[in-house]
Design a protein around this motif. Sequence first.
Motif, PDB file in Angstrom:
ATOM      1  N   PRO A 294      34.071 -11.445  33.683  1.00 24.19           N
ATOM      2  CA  PRO A 294      32.616 -11.546  33.480  1.00 24.19           C
ATOM      3  C   PRO A 294      31.856 -10.620  34.422  1.00 24.19           C
ATOM      4  N   PHE A 295      30.588 -10.430  34.140  1.00 22.64           N
ATOM      5  CA  PHE A 295      29.770  -9.495  34.903  1.00 22.64           C
ATOM      6  C   PHE A 295      29.700  -9.857  36.380  1.00 22.64           C
ATOM      7  N   VAL A 300      31.018 -12.071  43.168  1.00 21.55           N
ATOM      8  CA  VAL A 300      31.774 -13.105  43.877  1.00 21.55           C
ATOM      9  C   VAL A 300      32.787 -12.471  44.818  1.00 21.55           C
ATOM     10  N   ASN A 301      33.504 -11.463  44.319  1.00 20.97           N
ATOM     11  CA  ASN A 301      34.547 -10.836  45.115  1.00 20.97           C
ATOM     12  C   ASN A 301      33.984 -10.142  46.351  1.00 20.97           C
ATOM     13  N   THR A 351      26.813   0.663  39.621  1.00 17.65           N
ATOM     14  CA  THR A 351      26.241   0.709  38.275  1.00 17.65           C
ATOM     15  C   THR A 351      27.314   0.975  37.228  1.00 17.65           C
ATOM     16  N   VAL A 352      28.222   1.887  37.525  1.00 12.49           N
ATOM     17  CA  VAL A 352      29.262   2.242  36.558  1.00 12.49           C
ATOM     18  C   VAL A 352      30.324   1.154  36.444  1.00 12.49           C
ATOM     19  N   HIS A 358      36.881  -4.391  32.115  1.00 14.39           N
ATOM     20  CA  HIS A 358      38.084  -4.579  32.925  1.00 14.39           C
ATOM     21  C   HIS A 358      37.716  -4.375  34.396  1.00 14.39           C
ATOM     22  N   LYS A 359      37.866  -5.430  35.182  1.00 16.54           N
ATOM     23  CA  LYS A 359      37.475  -5.382  36.592  1.00 16.54           C
ATOM     24  C   LYS A 359      38.643  -5.833  37.460  1.00 16.54           C
ATOM     25  N   GLU A 360      38.826  -5.141  38.561  1.00 11.60           N
ATOM     26  CA  GLU A 360      39.830  -5.516  39.548  1.00 11.60           C
ATOM     27  C   GLU A 360      39.264  -5.281  40.936  1.00 11.60           C
ATOM     28  N   GLU A 361      39.703  -6.098  41.873  1.00 14.96           N
ATOM     29  CA  GLU A 361      39.196  -6.010  43.235  1.00 14.96           C
ATOM     30  C   GLU A 361      39.357  -4.619  43.812  1.00 14.96           C
TER      31      GLU A 361
END
Length: 606
Positions: A294-295, A300-301, A351-352, A358-361
């Motif tokens: 999610p956005f 949170v991270n 922004t990008v 797909h998000k990763e720390e």
Amino acid sequence: MAPAVRQRNQYNGKRELKKLSGRKPPGMGRNEEVPSNPNPADMGIVYPSGDTAFKALLSARFCAAIWNYISDCDETFNYWEPSHYLLFGKGFQTWEYSPKYALRSYTYLLIHVVPAWLYHQLLQPNRLLIFYFSRCLLGLLCAFCEVYFYKSICREFGVQVGRLALAFLVFSAGMFVSSTAFLPSTFSMYMCLLSLGAWYQRKYELAIFTTALSTFVSWPFAALLGVPIAVDMLFRRREIFKFFQWSLISVLVILLPMVKIDSLYFGCLVVAPLNIVYYNVFTSHGPDLYGIEPFHFYFVNLFLNFNLVFVAALITPAMLIIVTWLVPSKPRNSACLPYWLSLMPLYLWGTVFFAQPHKEERFMFPVYPLVCLCGAITVDAIQKLWFRFWVRDMERGTHYLTHTAPIMVVAILISSLLSVARILALYNGYHAPLDLFMELNNLSTEKKLPSEQTINVCTGKEWYRFPSSFFLPDNRWQLQFLKSEFRGQLPQPYSSLPHATSAIPPHMNDENREEPSRYFDVERCHFLVDLDLGVSTELEPNYAQQTDRWTIIKSIPFLDAARSHKFFRAFYIPGVSSKFCSYAPYNLLQSTRFKWGKKEVPSPTR
């Protein structure tokens, strides 16, 4: 502080400031001035010299090298494992290293492997020591880059912002996690420290070259961080020839040798950065096959890794506008970069990447130092506002730092305590896999194991927490995968034939489809690593309860996140977190079906 110590620190501070604010740093135009900032040493304000900063940063990075866990299986199977293969001829290969796809670069691996190879040839250490030696080298490199960045901040933004940023860098959990990770995003973070540091000192040649290093060698998307530098050179300074000249030099010096090296290893022409961009941007699925978030994932991270410093960094643009409107001050030196440009890399990156499904720390690693910088600028702005509205008129002839030091101290203290609490939570909760696999080295010396036999260490659902083959005593030991509920593609060992890096391995795909060829027969396992969460399925049985087949020889507590309080599992509070967190045994099991040592272990009754 004792008078003698304060006097010495003031002297060191003046001497260091002289280094930081010389008349004309290299790379500046003949008629361009160096940004001038008030000399805090003249007012008795103590701040760290470059040597002191390096010692503090190096201590923190060595702690990370020793105590940090591996948070991403990509680090293990895409970097540690191929490196182990280059050193010892055995390791796991992922589809990204198949010549058919060639998304990864052996040049990047060699930067890390060559020092490890020299260490191995000179001292013949065991493989575990090579692992930690490599990590310590990464910590050393990170500390050098951070000191350079710190000095550049002092020159561009003032020593007050510099010392705040330094404190945030030293103590932040985010830098602890990222600084010694064997990941391209970590290398891009190193290069970001150098490129932005060089840019703040107007060393444009170095800024372009290190940006190119980051783009070509580690991660092509890191070129985004060089956009503000290009804007400055092309549109503000009109140094078009220098920009393209050094861009061309970077291509010739970095990309061409890299293509040559990678092509030799893959056995065909390979331009790895282009392959990565093509797969992630121009294929129909891109990286979304590996999960979407999610956005708010990065919010949170980043809060967990930087706590209040991240909140401060979010509001930095607004705070700068407010301070400009409400706090009367002398105009900023015209030689300084405008804030909107010098801080653009962080917000452009956010922004990008915040917009990507797909998000990763690790995708945020390159801008972690900028979070510390922007957080420091916000705290400095709060100090100026406090001085403007809460200090009496008769005292306004003094410098604002004289009356607002408690704000700085409180900001550093709270952020540092929260960061240390986060680091302790990560260590207590997730370090068990590394400690457990270390036990295999003890077994190899304490037990009389067959010298000619392959020893199979198996894992099912815990495959992604394998810390790497560096934790296996020698090439006789082999990690094997058991079928579990996971339905994606697992890595497979490199071929034992010569020139395995250039051979197209069978049973590999770029769509994360399950490959049944990866699975091993549990009856042939000598050891098994498993997390006992008290639940089981047909494919993920509770092996620890099968006492006729397995014996627990080592067990270490591992955080059971689902049964733990969200806050106390994220931040460790001594004497309190243990009451709100649940831990499950992370077990090393030994099969009862094989002979060990002189005595024969009886076969289980069926």
